[in-house]
Design an enzyme around this catalytic site. Structure first.
Site, short mmCIF file in Angstrom:
data_model
loop_
_atom_site.label_atom_id
_atom_site.label_comp_id
_atom_site.label_asym_id
_atom_site.label_seq_id
_atom_site.Cartn_x
_atom_site.Cartn_y
_atom_site.Cartn_z
N GLU A 233 34.99 20.09 -53.42
CA GLU A 233 35.94 21.08 -53.90
C GLU A 233 35.92 21.19 -55.43
OE1 GLU A 233 39.18 23.76 -54.45
OE2 GLU A 233 37.70 23.43 -52.87
N HIS B 23 32.80 22.82 -56.78
CA HIS B 23 32.89 24.27 -56.61
C HIS B 23 33.71 24.90 -57.74
CE1 HIS B 23 34.64 27.94 -54.42
NE2 HIS B 23 33.39 28.21 -54.68
N HIS C 88 38.58 35.77 -49.83
CA HIS C 88 37.98 34.98 -50.91
C HIS C 88 36.47 35.10 -50.86
CE1 HIS C 88 36.83 31.30 -53.15
NE2 HIS C 88 37.88 31.62 -53.88
N HIS D 241 23.18 30.96 -42.62
CA HIS D 241 23.86 32.19 -42.21
C HIS D 241 24.53 32.87 -43.40
CE1 HIS D 241 25.26 34.80 -39.05
NE2 HIS D 241 26.54 34.62 -39.37
#
Length: 316
Positions: A60, A63, A124, A280
């Protein structure tokens, strides 16, 4: 001036690459359920500038760090574009990138401080995708693809096909949002097996099965729409034109995207599931970026058509 143009190209590439990395890392945060790795604190992590090491907090906080660095790069790019670039489209693209970068950062902070619904959290990823698309278009402005985009590949597309291009582009964003919504709910395992859902063509619509099945149908319709769009475009565009190549790349990418969706489903419960999910996300980002390029290029084909019609000899 050459140094400035080179710098603009370098910064726009760095912004695009950074936005792509943010997309991938955002998907990693979601798939590893690391969104709460820093608790309810923002911009600090569990009340510290350098948090205690856990896998969730590391993912987290990494990021967040990348978002901050890329935001600064984009800010520098924005300033240089508005000061030194004569391209109006570059200013639109960098402005759009900055707008959606700020929005996705605000939404990300809100998601940490105040728990949000899955519908809001899916936005988001949607805002991050738009930021990437704008930075991609910005970078292409400073390459040979930008010149082809301006000329519309010297192709004349009918008004109907131009409307279809933008219809498919908007619809693709809806499909992406549905996919992001699936990721942010407990519906991921709603359909076991692929291409059938729970062994049925049309499964019983209950709980997460409904959400996943709707996304599958929407993705299949997107694939058919892009196939039809390519077949129509190839009747009016030469194989060497920017429009034709963008339509062809879109078709290839949507096929890969659908197959990667099947790969994600079949990988549920195995160690490779995370890799499949990130693949993906990467493919859908590339697909949306190419569709945006196709959409912008189609607009210039409209201008090209008007210029050619104006230049055509008029009968007395």
């Amino acid at each position: 001036m050459m140094n400035i143009q080179k710098r603009l190209k370098q910064l726009s590439f760095a912004s695009m690459a950074g936005m792509f990395l943010i997309l991938v890392m955002g998907a990693l945060v979601t798939k590893t359920e690391s969104g709460r790795g820093c608790g309810d604190d923002w911009p600090l992590c569990n009340g510290k500038f350098v948090p205690a090491y856990t896998i969730e907090s590391f993912i987290e906080y990494s990021h967040r760090f990348v978002v901050g660095v890329v935001g600064l790069i984009l800010l520098a790019t924005t300033i240089l574009v508005f000061l030194y670039s004569k391209r109006k489209d570059a200013k639109w693209y960098v402005g759009g990138a900055m707008l959606f970068t700020v929005l996705q950062a605000i939404l990300g902070a809100m998601a940490v401080v105040w728990p949000q619904s899955s519908a809001v959290l899916a936005l988001h990823f949607g805002f991050s995708l738009l930021s990437f698309a704008f930075t991609l278009l910005l970078y292409l402005v400073f390459t040979r693809f930008g010149e082809a985009m301006n000329q519309g590949g010297r192709t004349r597309l009918s008004a109907g096909i131009r409307w279809a291009v933008w219809g498919v582009l908007i619809y693709s964003y809806v499909v992406v949002y549905l996919g992001a919504f699936v990721r942010h709910t407990e519906a991921v395992g709603g359909c076991i097996g692929w291409p059938l859902c729970n062994g049925e063509v049309i499964p019983e619509m209950v709980g997460g099965t409904t959400v996943v099945f709707i996304h599958r149908v929407a993705a299949a319709l997107l694939g058919l729409s892009i196939l039809a769009l390519f077949l129509f475009i190839r009747t009016q565009a030469s194989p060497g034109s920017a429009v034709y190549r963008a339509a062809l790349y879109s078709l290839v990418l949507v096929i890969l995207q659908i197959l990667s969706g099947g790969f994600v489903t079949l990988a549920i419960g195995y160690d490779i599931y995370l890799v499949a999910s990130l693949l993906h996300a990467v493919l859908v980002s590339c697909l949306f970026g190419v569709l945006c390029y196709l959409g912008i290029t189609s607009l210039y084909t409209a201008e090209q058509s008007k210029l050619q019609a104006y230049a055509a000899p008029r009968l007395p």
